[in-house]
Design a protein around this motif. Structure first.
Motif, short mmCIF file in Angstrom:
data_model
loop_
_atom_site.label_atom_id
_atom_site.label_comp_id
_atom_site.label_asym_id
_atom_site.label_seq_id
_atom_site.Cartn_x
_atom_site.Cartn_y
_atom_site.Cartn_z
N HIS A 9 31.30 -12.29 14.06
CA HIS A 9 32.20 -11.65 15.02
C HIS A 9 32.28 -12.57 16.24
O HIS A 9 31.40 -12.57 17.10
CB HIS A 9 31.69 -10.27 15.42
N SER A 33 34.84 -10.41 11.09
CA SER A 33 35.28 -9.11 11.60
C SER A 33 36.80 -9.11 11.81
O SER A 33 37.43 -10.15 11.91
CB SER A 33 34.57 -8.79 12.91
N PRO A 38 35.44 -1.03 15.02
CA PRO A 38 34.39 -1.71 15.78
C PRO A 38 33.58 -2.64 14.87
O PRO A 38 33.31 -2.30 13.70
CB PRO A 38 33.52 -0.55 16.29
N TRP A 39 33.21 -3.80 15.42
CA TRP A 39 32.56 -4.79 14.56
C TRP A 39 31.23 -4.27 13.99
O TRP A 39 30.83 -4.66 12.88
CB TRP A 39 32.36 -6.11 15.30
N SER A 40 30.54 -3.39 14.71
CA SER A 40 29.27 -2.88 14.20
C SER A 40 29.49 -2.02 12.96
O SER A 40 28.68 -2.06 12.01
CB SER A 40 28.55 -2.07 15.27
N GLU A 41 30.59 -1.24 12.94
CA GLU A 41 30.89 -0.44 11.75
C GLU A 41 31.21 -1.34 10.56
O GLU A 41 30.79 -1.08 9.43
CB GLU A 41 32.07 0.50 12.03
N SER A 59 30.89 -4.21 23.95
CA SER A 59 30.04 -4.06 22.76
C SER A 59 28.89 -3.08 22.95
O SER A 59 28.02 -2.99 22.09
CB SER A 59 29.48 -5.43 22.34
N ASP A 62 28.47 -0.73 20.18
CA ASP A 62 28.05 -1.45 18.97
C ASP A 62 26.54 -1.69 18.99
O ASP A 62 25.86 -1.51 17.97
CB ASP A 62 28.80 -2.77 18.86
N TYR A 63 26.01 -2.13 20.13
CA TYR A 63 24.57 -2.37 20.24
C TYR A 63 23.79 -1.08 19.98
O TYR A 63 22.79 -1.08 19.25
CB TYR A 63 24.22 -2.90 21.63
N ARG A 65 24.71 1.51 18.30
CA ARG A 65 24.83 1.92 16.90
C ARG A 65 23.83 1.14 16.04
O ARG A 65 23.20 1.71 15.14
CB ARG A 65 26.26 1.68 16.41
N LEU A 66 23.66 -0.14 16.30
CA LEU A 66 22.72 -0.96 15.53
C LEU A 66 21.28 -0.50 15.77
O LEU A 66 20.46 -0.46 14.84
CB LEU A 66 22.87 -2.43 15.91
#
Length: 447
Positions: A9, A33, A38-41, A59, A62-63, A65-66
């Motif tokens: 990404h 990506s 969202p890139w995390s998904e 992000s 995203d952070y 979520r990880l």
């Protein structure tokens, strides 16, 4: 050979172009990506070994979520940023995400890091020699299969945290080696590592073994005794076969984990527990809970981070390497040059190894003693015995013999077959380790 997968990404077109033109990135199976989600998904939906992420102010979700989903144990990360302070990104790195490069970026250094990951993920071990081990090692663990390299990455990440760890794996798979490796890779490595087999705890003395006792606390308490919590103070406490711990002591252990305090038997002093708990079991924890031998609330306290140890049959790439590893170390000790024959290697590779690494090690040790220069199949003593029928089982049982004698013979013979390993013996006999210890103690008493 499986091609490692790289998720990327990168929004900076210039950086993306430089990366895509590099030889090392082209060696990966690349997943980029898109703007669709969202890139995390996208990362969570695409199985990958390594993620290259360009940080940006948008992000934060995203952070988080990880961090929440636990993917940091499965994937290594290379993050690049402009250097702006970002508490959530810092937290991501503290959780063991991997590398964080800040501007001005040193592209050569970044590409070297990518190359290191590629080599780690895609190394094919050379054919081992009789006087050398060719397996990778992390702490006390050896193995170069993908499942072991994944385990190494997981342990490296969780070791630097203070999370309680529950190690799940079959007998002989190396759970205590995993626990010891966690300790060695942690910030507590200079402090004690104390191991205790919960199946050996008798209900009468369990409190004393865990928490200690003061002099005169009970009959026979002639001096003060430090329990394992005090012995491991500042370090790591390994509770092996946690499902064998008496339920009464499970309640008390849970209280210590919740409050951080314990009281030695017969003492008014409240002690602070400063230990990292690592527990292990060879049973399915959910089944143990259903069977009533493991408290569910204790399980959730212990399993802040569960670690699954792969059985040897799932480490096919390591089986011959491990056999050669054990042989090489025995050769070094004896100053000899014994070797495995091609036929022996074929038998080793095809065997199911229900006893896992422990069984393989014992097989090589026995073969080494029996062989002169070349370890042959007949030296390995792996011949599978046919399963007896129910009728033959009944006919083999002697009549007129007291049941206690039959039970004693069954226990002692099974223990001898397992080279004294009580956990395997109890599992094969269908009894708990605690029951086995009680039986053996009874047999040692004068009649």
């Amino acid at each position: 050979m499986t091609q490692p997968r790289l998720f990327m990404h990168v929004q900076d077109a210039g950086l993306a172009s430089q990366l895509l033109q590099s030889a090392v990135v082209r060696r990966f199976r690349l997943i980029t990506s898109s703007d669709a989600a969202p890139w995390s998904e996208q990362l969570l939906q695409q199985p990958c070994d390594l993620a290259f992420i360009q940080a940006d102010p948008h992000s934060q979700a995203d952070y988080q979520r990880l961090i929440d989903c636990g993917v940091l144990a499965e994937i290594d990360f290379i993050v690049v940023s402009d250097g702006s302070p970002d508490p959530l990104l810092d937290r991501l790195m503290r959780c063991g995400a991997g590398y964080h490069f800040r501007q001005p970026l040193d592209l050569a250094c970044i590409l070297d890091t990518l190359q290191d990951f590629y080599q780690q993920l895609n190394t094919v071990p050379a054919k081992p020699q009789a006087n050398a081990s060719m397996l990778d090692q992390f702490g006390l663990l050896v193995g170069s299969s993908r499942s072991m390299l994944k385990l190494y990455r997981t342990l490296r990440k969780v070791a630097i945290t203070e999370a309680n760890v529950l190690i799940i794996g079959e007998s002989g798979a190396g759970k205590e080696l995993v626990a010891n490796t966690l300790h060695l890779a942690s910030h507590r490595s200079e402090q004690p590592f104390v191991a205790i087999n919960c199946g050996a705890l008798s209900p009468e003395l369990a409190d004393s073994e865990l928490f200690g006792h003061s002099k005169g606390a009970f009959t026979g308490a002639l001096r003060q005794h430090q329990g394992v919590f005090a012995q491991a103070q500042g370090g790591s406490l390994f509770l092996d076969e946690i499902t064998e711990m008496p339920l009464e002591q499970q309640v008390k252990l849970l209280r210590v984990l919740e409050s951080g305090e314990y009281r030695p038997v017969g003492s008014e002093k409240v002690c602070q527990a400063n230990v990292r708990i690592v527990a292990a079991t060879n049973r399915d924890p959910q089944q143990a809970i259903a069977d009533g031998v493991l408290r569910e609330d204790l399980y959730f306290r212990l399993a802040q981070f569960p670690v699954q140890v792969p059985p040897l049959r799932d480490r096919a790439d390591d089986i011959i390497g491990l056999a050669q590893h054990f042989l090489a170390y025995r050769n070094a000790k004896e100053q000899l040059q014994k070797q495995l024959s091609a036929e022996a290697e074929q038998l080793i590779a095809s065997h199911s190894w229900p006893g896992n690494v422990r069984e393989l090690k014992h097989a090589i040790e026995r073969a080494y003693i029996l062989a002169d220069k070349l370890l042959q199949p007949e030296h390995l003593l792996l011949e599978a015995l046919p399963e007896p029928s129910a009728e033959s089982n009944l006919s083999d049982v002697p009549s007129g013999v007291p049941l206690q004698q039959i039970e004693k013979a069954a226990i002692l013979n099974t223990l001898a077959q397992n080279d004294g390993n009580k956990t395997d013996t109890a599992e094969q006999l269908g009894i708990s380790v605690k029951t086995l210890y009680n039986k053996l103690e009874k047999y040692q008493q004068p009649q």
